[in-house]
Scaffold this motif. Structure first.
Motif, PDB file in Angstrom:
ATOM      1  N   GLY A 353       0.827  -1.206   0.000  1.00  0.00           N
ATOM      2  CA  GLY A 353       0.000   0.000   0.000  1.00  0.00           C
ATOM      3  C   GLY A 353       0.862   1.256   0.000  1.00  0.00           C
ATOM      4  N   ALA A 354       1.950   1.209   0.760  1.00  0.00           N
ATOM      5  CA  ALA A 354       2.859   2.360   0.808  1.00  0.00           C
ATOM      6  C   ALA A 354       3.485   2.590  -0.566  1.00  0.00           C
ATOM      7  CB  ALA A 354       3.937   2.136   1.869  1.00  0.00           C
ATOM      8  N   ALA A 355       3.866   1.492  -1.236  1.00  0.00           N
ATOM      9  CA  ALA A 355       4.465   1.622  -2.571  1.00  0.00           C
ATOM     10  C   ALA A 355       3.451   2.154  -3.582  1.00  0.00           C
ATOM     11  CB  ALA A 355       5.006   0.272  -3.039  1.00  0.00           C
ATOM     12  N   MET A 356       2.187   1.731  -3.426  1.00  0.00           N
ATOM     13  CA  MET A 356       1.144   2.231  -4.338  1.00  0.00           C
ATOM     14  C   MET A 356       1.014   3.743  -4.208  1.00  0.00           C
ATOM     15  SD  MET A 356      -1.746  -0.648  -3.837  1.00  0.00           S
ATOM     16  CE  MET A 356      -2.945  -0.085  -5.027  1.00  0.00           C
ATOM     17  N   LEU A 357       1.106   4.203  -2.973  1.00  0.00           N
ATOM     18  CA  LEU A 357       1.006   5.650  -2.773  1.00  0.00           C
ATOM     19  C   LEU A 357       2.215   6.370  -3.336  1.00  0.00           C
ATOM     20  CD1 LEU A 357      -0.712   6.690   0.440  1.00  0.00           C
ATOM     21  CD2 LEU A 357      -1.582   5.855  -1.699  1.00  0.00           C
ATOM     22  N   ALA A 358       3.391   5.725  -3.222  1.00  0.00           N
ATOM     23  CA  ALA A 358       4.587   6.346  -3.784  1.00  0.00           C
ATOM     24  C   ALA A 358       4.400   6.524  -5.289  1.00  0.00           C
ATOM     25  CB  ALA A 358       5.805   5.482  -3.495  1.00  0.00           C
ATOM     26  N   MET A 359       3.686   5.559  -5.890  1.00  0.00           N
ATOM     27  CA  MET A 359       3.509   5.576  -7.342  1.00  0.00           C
ATOM     28  C   MET A 359       2.393   6.518  -7.780  1.00  0.00           C
ATOM     29  SD  MET A 359       2.873   2.236  -9.674  1.00  0.00           S
ATOM     30  CE  MET A 359       1.452   1.756  -8.726  1.00  0.00           C
ATOM     31  N   THR A 360       1.326   6.579  -6.995  1.00  0.00           N
ATOM     32  CA  THR A 360       0.199   7.438  -7.356  1.00  0.00           C
ATOM     33  C   THR A 360       0.051   8.497  -6.285  1.00  0.00           C
ATOM     34  OG1 THR A 360      -1.057   5.637  -6.397  1.00  0.00           O
ATOM     35  CG2 THR A 360      -1.549   6.191  -8.682  1.00  0.00           C
ATOM     36  N   PRO A 361       0.921   9.459  -6.267  1.00  0.00           N
ATOM     37  CA  PRO A 361       0.841  10.402  -5.162  1.00  0.00           C
ATOM     38  C   PRO A 361      -0.438  11.219  -5.233  1.00  0.00           C
ATOM     39  CG  PRO A 361       2.537  11.075  -6.713  1.00  0.00           C
ATOM     40  CD  PRO A 361       1.918   9.823  -7.259  1.00  0.00           C
ATOM     41  N   GLY A 362      -1.337  10.886  -4.404  1.00  0.00           N
ATOM     42  CA  GLY A 362      -2.512  11.726  -4.200  1.00  0.00           C
ATOM     43  C   GLY A 362      -2.034  12.704  -3.165  1.00  0.00           C
ATOM     44  N   GLY A 363      -2.779  12.885  -2.139  1.00  0.00           N
ATOM     45  CA  GLY A 363      -2.238  13.767  -1.134  1.00  0.00           C
ATOM     46  C   GLY A 363      -3.044  13.748   0.124  1.00  0.00           C
ATOM     47  N   TYR A 364      -2.435  14.284   1.158  1.00  0.00           N
ATOM     48  CA  TYR A 364      -3.118  14.435   2.431  1.00  0.00           C
ATOM     49  C   TYR A 364      -3.808  15.787   2.498  1.00  0.00           C
ATOM     50  CZ  TYR A 364      -1.189  10.235   4.458  1.00  0.00           C
ATOM     51  OH  TYR A 364      -0.899   8.927   4.735  1.00  0.00           O
ATOM     52  N   TYR A 365      -5.008  15.765   3.031  1.00  0.00           N
ATOM     53  CA  TYR A 365      -5.785  16.989   3.206  1.00  0.00           C
ATOM     54  C   TYR A 365      -6.167  17.096   4.677  1.00  0.00           C
ATOM     55  CZ  TYR A 365      -6.275  17.003  -1.860  1.00  0.00           C
ATOM     56  OH  TYR A 365      -6.008  17.035  -3.194  1.00  0.00           O
ATOM     57  N   ALA A 366      -6.276  18.322   5.154  1.00  0.00           N
ATOM     58  CA  ALA A 366      -6.665  18.508   6.547  1.00  0.00           C
ATOM     59  C   ALA A 366      -8.103  18.043   6.724  1.00  0.00           C
ATOM     60  CB  ALA A 366      -6.534  19.971   6.932  1.00  0.00           C
ATOM     61  N   ASN A 367      -8.324  17.315   7.806  1.00  0.00           N
ATOM     62  CA  ASN A 367      -9.676  16.842   8.093  1.00  0.00           C
ATOM     63  C   ASN A 367     -10.229  17.582   9.309  1.00  0.00           C
ATOM     64  OD1 ASN A 367     -11.721  15.224   7.218  1.00  0.00           O
ATOM     65  ND2 ASN A 367     -11.036  13.364   8.235  1.00  0.00           N
ATOM     66  N   GLN A 368      -9.639  18.723   9.598  1.00  0.00           N
ATOM     67  CA  GLN A 368     -10.075  19.513  10.739  1.00  0.00           C
ATOM     68  C   GLN A 368      -9.655  20.957  10.507  1.00  0.00           C
ATOM     69  OE1 GLN A 368      -6.791  17.954  13.683  1.00  0.00           O
ATOM     70  NE2 GLN A 368      -7.347  20.027  14.283  1.00  0.00           N
ATOM     71  N   SER A 369     -10.110  21.803  11.399  1.00  0.00           N
ATOM     72  CA  SER A 369      -9.753  23.211  11.338  1.00  0.00           C
ATOM     73  C   SER A 369      -8.762  23.500  12.464  1.00  0.00           C
ATOM     74  CB  SER A 369     -11.051  24.007  11.531  1.00  0.00           C
ATOM     75  OG  SER A 369     -10.784  25.364  11.748  1.00  0.00           O
ATOM     76  N   ILE A 370      -7.874  24.485  12.241  1.00  0.00           N
ATOM     77  CA  ILE A 370      -7.056  24.994  13.345  1.00  0.00           C
ATOM     78  C   ILE A 370      -7.106  26.513  13.263  1.00  0.00           C
ATOM     79  CG2 ILE A 370      -4.752  25.182  14.379  1.00  0.00           C
ATOM     80  CD1 ILE A 370      -4.094  22.454  13.426  1.00  0.00           C
ATOM     81  N   GLY A 371      -7.295  27.143  14.373  1.00  0.00           N
ATOM     82  CA  GLY A 371      -7.356  28.601  14.351  1.00  0.00           C
ATOM     83  C   GLY A 371      -7.130  29.171  15.730  1.00  0.00           C
ATOM     84  N   ILE A 372      -7.409  30.465  15.840  1.00  0.00           N
ATOM     85  CA  ILE A 372      -7.162  31.175  17.095  1.00  0.00           C
ATOM     86  C   ILE A 372      -8.477  31.732  17.624  1.00  0.00           C
ATOM     87  CG2 ILE A 372      -6.060  33.250  18.054  1.00  0.00           C
ATOM     88  CD1 ILE A 372      -3.837  32.713  15.986  1.00  0.00           C
ATOM     89  N   VAL A 373      -8.666  31.550  18.912  1.00  0.00           N
ATOM     90  CA  VAL A 373      -9.856  32.118  19.540  1.00  0.00           C
ATOM     91  C   VAL A 373      -9.471  33.517  20.012  1.00  0.00           C
ATOM     92  CG1 VAL A 373     -11.614  31.758  21.298  1.00  0.00           C
ATOM     93  CG2 VAL A 373     -10.449  29.786  20.294  1.00  0.00           C
ATOM     94  N   LEU A 374     -10.038  34.540  19.383  1.00  0.00           N
ATOM     95  CA  LEU A 374      -9.647  35.924  19.687  1.00  0.00           C
ATOM     96  C   LEU A 374     -10.262  36.389  21.008  1.00  0.00           C
ATOM     97  CD1 LEU A 374     -10.073  37.279  16.060  1.00  0.00           C
ATOM     98  CD2 LEU A 374      -7.954  36.619  17.204  1.00  0.00           C
ATOM     99  N   SER A 375      -9.776  37.556  21.451  1.00  0.00           N
ATOM    100  CA  SER A 375     -10.191  38.020  22.785  1.00  0.00           C
ATOM    101  C   SER A 375     -11.702  38.242  22.888  1.00  0.00           C
ATOM    102  CB  SER A 375      -9.438  39.295  23.149  1.00  0.00           C
ATOM    103  OG  SER A 375      -9.492  40.188  22.066  1.00  0.00           O
ATOM    104  N   ASP A 376     -12.341  38.543  21.749  1.00  0.00           N
ATOM    105  CA  ASP A 376     -13.809  38.706  21.806  1.00  0.00           C
ATOM    106  C   ASP A 376     -14.526  37.380  21.520  1.00  0.00           C
ATOM    107  OD1 ASP A 376     -13.196  38.340  19.206  1.00  0.00           O
ATOM    108  OD2 ASP A 376     -14.239  40.113  18.438  1.00  0.00           O
ATOM    109  N   ASN A 377     -13.751  36.265  21.622  1.00  0.00           N
ATOM    110  CA  ASN A 377     -14.293  34.935  21.420  1.00  0.00           C
ATOM    111  C   ASN A 377     -14.581  34.566  19.965  1.00  0.00           C
ATOM    112  OD1 ASN A 377     -14.247  33.116  23.414  1.00  0.00           O
ATOM    113  ND2 ASN A 377     -16.131  33.815  24.414  1.00  0.00           N
ATOM    114  N   ALA A 378     -14.257  35.502  19.057  1.00  0.00           N
ATOM    115  CA  ALA A 378     -14.443  35.176  17.642  1.00  0.00           C
ATOM    116  C   ALA A 378     -13.357  34.167  17.248  1.00  0.00           C
ATOM    117  CB  ALA A 378     -14.328  36.438  16.807  1.00  0.00           C
TER     118      ALA A 378
END
Ligand SMILES: Nc1ncnc2c1ncn2[C@@H]1O[C@H](COP(=O)(O)OP(=O)(O)OP(=O)(O)O)[C@@H](O)[C@H]1O
Ligand SMILES: [Mg+2]
Length: 488
Positions: A353-378
């Protein structure tokens, strides 16, 4: 290297066995090649170092000569488990770190490919267990690099096993991968929609083949001690005798998969001298029952966490050597029957499976969000879901609003970050509070899939910058151009 041919390599760097699979592409036709030992089996991940000469033995050679070399050599097995340990061993005047030992395994894999085909494996995709820590990923990369192998990408072991069986599994939308190896049990519930493979739930345990061998070895020892009427604890036996017994236990474990009895013998088992024992299947099944129950529970727990319900799990894919344990198979069959899927040559699945990925490089995508909670909670989002993460970088600028001499960023975006203690999700940066002052935040995802944010005031030197790392970034893998319909 012959022209017109292309090679792609995948490595399953296992606790007990390591498997390299290559895809050779000629005229756009890929062919998988398994780089095993003389008998076509994966390579044992064991390293033996001679205590006087410092000579290094690796792979099948070291494994087969275990009896012979166990006195003269220091044996290091299951290095994957201790990869991030800082311990240094001095053997024959040379200092050995876990990374050095792991790099010997990589060197052997590389040499094996070269001996068989004359090709230099300079680059590979390497599979890692779910939840493999960022520091272990970095150490593994370092070990491969020392052996002259650049790790182009990591892939999680269950995802690799899924791709290796893509033809059989492509019409399933939810699949459980049950991978029980030498060092770990990894269960993942994967969801597969239009070529997008994401992990709905993952549960792992550090109890696997090595642990079982040790347990059986101790029980055989107890049998012998009882019979011979000499009491000596297994732990007090010379370590070479313990090793010998573990090797016998491992063999007996495999034999009892097919036979109802297995006989082991040791010519020189410490104070007990020559020993011979016949082991019954029922005796064995009793001993491993707690581990089998643990493994079944682990699968149930993963299914529960995924929230999809057993009825919606299309297949349960059984991979890894310990999945062959007969008592496990009996229970699994009773409980899951038709859902079970046994791939062919499961020892090679993850590497393939690892070799298959080496051959057909798709890619990793974020499956979540990351951000900052600002002082006004936004919420100020830095990394959005569905962003391709390879080489991703982002810079943002913030003005200073409050009157303190520092700027504070509180990260959020996923339940696990939000639930973390304040100090783990807060980044505090020294500032001057000048009007023109800005805090510059550079965010990126590094090659080990760790989210990194570095922030500092534009009016202070670099040493006042501060770093926040997040190692649990959830991702999904997307194959290029795979549009799979249900029921296909
Ligand atoms: N027929 C069998 N019955 C029971 N156990 C077996 C059988 N064949 C192999 N094993 C066990 O499987 C283990 C090795 O499995 P595998 O090669 O999948 O592990 P690994 O990939 O090296 O480890 P991990 O995935 O945990 O890092 C060993 O403990 C071995 O004793
Ligand atoms: Mg494995």
């Amino acid at each position: 290297m012959a022209t017109g041919l292309k090679y792609y390599f995948g490595i399953d760097f296992g606790t007990t066995n390591s498997a390299t699979v290559g895809y050779v592409v000629m005229d756009q036709k890929p062919e998988a090649v398994k780089y095993g030992d003389e008998e076509g089996r994966p390579i044992p991940s064991v390293v033996a170092i001679d205590k006087t000469t410092g000579a290094v033995f690796t792979g099948r050679d070291a494994w087969d000569k275990k009896m012979e070399l166990s006195e003269s050599c220091e044996y290091i097995s299951s290095v994957k488990t201790i990869l991030d340990s800082e311990q240094i061993k001095t053997i024959a005047g040379r200092e050995w770190t876990a990374v050095d030992v792991a790099s010997e395994v990589f060197k052997y894999l590389k040499a094996n490919v070269h001996n068989r085909t004359g090709i230099d494996m300079e680059e590979a995709t390497v599979a890692i267990p779910v939840g493999f820590s960022a520091s272990k990923r970095a150490k593994l990369r370092e070990a491969a690099k020392k052996a002259g192998i650049h790790i182009s990408s990591f892939i999680s072991e269950p995802t690799a096993a899924f791709f290796a069986n893509y033809n059989e599994l492509k019409s399933s939308s939810v699949v459980a991968i049950f991978d029980w190896g030498g060092g770990t049990l990894d269960v993942s519930i994967l969801q597969h929609v239009n070529g997008k493979v994401s992990e709905l739930a993952t549960v792992g345990r550090g109890i696997a083949g090595d642990y079982i061998d040790d347990k059986i070895a101790k029980r055989i020892h107890a049998k012998i001690a009882r019979k011979k009427g000499v009491e000596k604890a297994f732990a007090d036996m010379p370590s070479s005798a313990q090793d010998m017994m573990r090797v016998r236990a491992e063999r007996a474990k495999r034999m009892l998969g097919d036979d109802d009895t297995a006989t082991i013998s040791i010519n020189n088992y410490g104070v007990y001298g020559a020993c011979r024992e016949t082991l019954e299947y029922d005796w064995f099944a009793d001993i491993v029952d707690p581990e089998v129950t643990m493994a079944m529970d682990c699968l149930e727990e993963a299914i529960r966490q995924s929230g999809v319900g057993l009825a919606n799990i299309d297949r349960i894919v059984m991979v890894g050597g310990s999945s062959n344990l007969r008592p496990l198979l009996e229970k699994m069959n009773d409980k899951y029957g038709d859902k079970l899927f046994f791939p062919e040559e499961t020892m090679w699945n993850v590497g393939q499976g690892a070799a298959m990925l080496a051959m057909t490089p798709g890619g990793y995508y974020a499956n979540q969000s990351i951000g900052i909670v600002l002082s006004d909670n936004a919420y100020y989002e830095i990394l959005k879901p569905d962003t391709p993460i390879r080489g991703w970088e982002h810079t943002c600028h913030f003005g200073i609003v409050d009157s303190s001499k520092e700027a504070r960023f509180v990260f959020g975006g996923s339940p696990d970050i939000e639930a973390a203690p304040e100090r783990y999700k807060t980044l505090t940066i020294p500032a001057y509070r000048f009007l023109q002052e800005q805090i510059i935040l550079n965010a990126s995802v590094d090659q080990n899939m760790v989210f990194i944010a570095i922030a500092g005031s534009n009016m202070r030197p670099a040493e006042f910058r501060r770093l926040w790392e997040y190692t649990q970034l959830k991702c999904y893998y997307k194959l290029p151009g795979k549009q799979v319909q249900h029921g296909e």
